[in-house]
Design a protein around this motif. Structure first.
Motif, PDB file in Angstrom:
ATOM      1  N   ALA A  47       0.703  -1.236  -0.014  1.00  0.00           N
ATOM      2  CA  ALA A  47      -0.123   0.050   0.114  1.00  0.00           C
ATOM      3  C   ALA A  47       0.777   1.353   0.045  1.00  0.00           C
ATOM      4  CB  ALA A  47      -1.010  -0.201   1.177  1.00  0.00           C
ATOM      5  N   VAL A  48       2.122   1.246   0.879  1.00  0.00           N
ATOM      6  CA  VAL A  48       2.893   2.271   0.924  1.00  0.00           C
ATOM      7  C   VAL A  48       3.559   2.548  -0.553  1.00  0.00           C
ATOM      8  CG1 VAL A  48       4.924   3.133   1.929  1.00  0.00           C
ATOM      9  CG2 VAL A  48       3.329   2.324   3.373  1.00  0.00           C
ATOM     10  N   LYS A  49       3.949   1.514  -1.153  1.00  0.00           N
ATOM     11  CA  LYS A  49       4.816   1.500  -2.399  1.00  0.00           C
ATOM     12  C   LYS A  49       3.672   2.137  -3.436  1.00  0.00           C
ATOM     13  CE  LYS A  49       7.166  -1.374  -5.577  1.00  0.00           C
ATOM     14  NZ  LYS A  49       6.422  -2.589  -6.395  1.00  0.00           N
ATOM     15  N   THR A  50       2.546   1.768  -3.449  1.00  0.00           N
ATOM     16  CA  THR A  50       1.397   2.334  -4.662  1.00  0.00           C
ATOM     17  C   THR A  50       0.969   3.702  -4.190  1.00  0.00           C
ATOM     18  OG1 THR A  50       0.771  -0.100  -4.831  1.00  0.00           O
ATOM     19  CG2 THR A  50      -0.648   1.587  -5.805  1.00  0.00           C
ATOM     20  N   THR A  51       0.623   3.738  -3.106  1.00  0.00           N
ATOM     21  CA  THR A  51       0.098   5.126  -2.744  1.00  0.00           C
ATOM     22  C   THR A  51       0.878   6.211  -2.461  1.00  0.00           C
ATOM     23  OG1 THR A  51      -0.401   4.542  -0.635  1.00  0.00           O
ATOM     24  CG2 THR A  51      -2.234   3.925  -2.038  1.00  0.00           C
ATOM     25  N   LYS A  52       2.277   5.740  -1.974  1.00  0.00           N
ATOM     26  CA  LYS A  52       3.205   6.778  -1.744  1.00  0.00           C
ATOM     27  C   LYS A  52       2.844   7.182  -0.456  1.00  0.00           C
ATOM     28  CE  LYS A  52       5.502   6.245  -5.779  1.00  0.00           C
ATOM     29  NZ  LYS A  52       5.380   5.000  -6.060  1.00  0.00           N
ATOM     30  N   PHE A  60      -5.308   0.957   5.089  1.00  0.00           N
ATOM     31  CA  PHE A  60      -6.672   0.344   5.308  1.00  0.00           C
ATOM     32  C   PHE A  60      -7.902   0.992   4.187  1.00  0.00           C
ATOM     33  CE2 PHE A  60      -5.359  -0.813   9.579  1.00  0.00           C
ATOM     34  CZ  PHE A  60      -5.736  -2.161   9.372  1.00  0.00           C
ATOM     35  N   SER A  61      -7.966   2.238   3.840  1.00  0.00           N
ATOM     36  CA  SER A  61      -8.770   2.453   2.860  1.00  0.00           C
ATOM     37  C   SER A  61      -8.448   2.125   1.699  1.00  0.00           C
ATOM     38  CB  SER A  61      -9.131   3.908   2.902  1.00  0.00           C
ATOM     39  OG  SER A  61      -7.980   4.704   3.010  1.00  0.00           O
ATOM     40  N   TYR A  62      -7.251   2.072   1.247  1.00  0.00           N
ATOM     41  CA  TYR A  62      -6.671   1.344  -0.089  1.00  0.00           C
ATOM     42  C   TYR A  62      -7.272   0.042  -0.242  1.00  0.00           C
ATOM     43  CZ  TYR A  62      -3.410  -0.457  -3.367  1.00  0.00           C
ATOM     44  OH  TYR A  62      -2.798  -0.851  -4.345  1.00  0.00           O
TER      45      TYR A  62
END
Ligand SMILES: [Zn+2]
Length: 146
Positions: A47-52, A60-62
């Motif tokens: 999630a961090v990698k994709t949404t930065k 969680f919302s991702y």
């Protein structure tokens, strides 16, 4: 399965082990419990990698969005692999931790927690009809990527 359920079931599992084997070292019990939900850290990293964004709430919302999209696809008869690869959830990673337990016994307890986690995940795939979505093999993922 949401982390909150993994934490709850992981705690129940650790308590059952404690009752069955009361002489177990508390540290090892803690390793089982922690491994039963911290394995989901790979989801957070994706999630961090994709949404930065590093916020846990954002992760969680991702996933909420991704899962809602997946649900719609399944309802429409579309069966796709999940767009993200969760390395800690592969058979190979489980084997690696299993092998490492020959070198340090702590890994054995981490392995037990991970297996418990993965069994719960698999049960929830059957419940939600999402078994097709997970890539279980690290080498499969590598093969498709290159
Ligand atoms: Zn999981």
């Amino acid at each position: 399965m949401l982390p909150r359920w993994h934490i709850l079931f992981g705690a129940i599992f650790a308590i059952i082990i404690w009752i069955a084997v009361p002489e177990i070292n508390f540290f090892y019990l803690a390793l089982i419990f922690l491994a039963s939900f911290l394995i989901d850290f790979d989801h957070y990293m994706c999630a961090v990698k994709t949404t930065k964004k590093i916020s846990l709430k954002n992760a969680f919302s991702y996933y909420e969005e991704l899962c809602a999209k997946q649900k719609k696809e399944i309802a429409a008869g579309i069966k796709k692999k999940f767009p993200e690869f969760h390395a800690f959830h592969t058979i190979e990673f489980h084997l690696l931790v299993g092998i490492l337990s020959f070198y340090w016994i702590g890994f054995f307890y981490i392995f037990i927690g991970m297996i418990f986690h993965s069994l719960l995940d698999i049960l929830s795939f059957f419940k939600d009809g999402t078994f097709h979505a997970r890539e279980f093999f690290f080498f499969n993922w590598i093969r498709k990527k290159f």
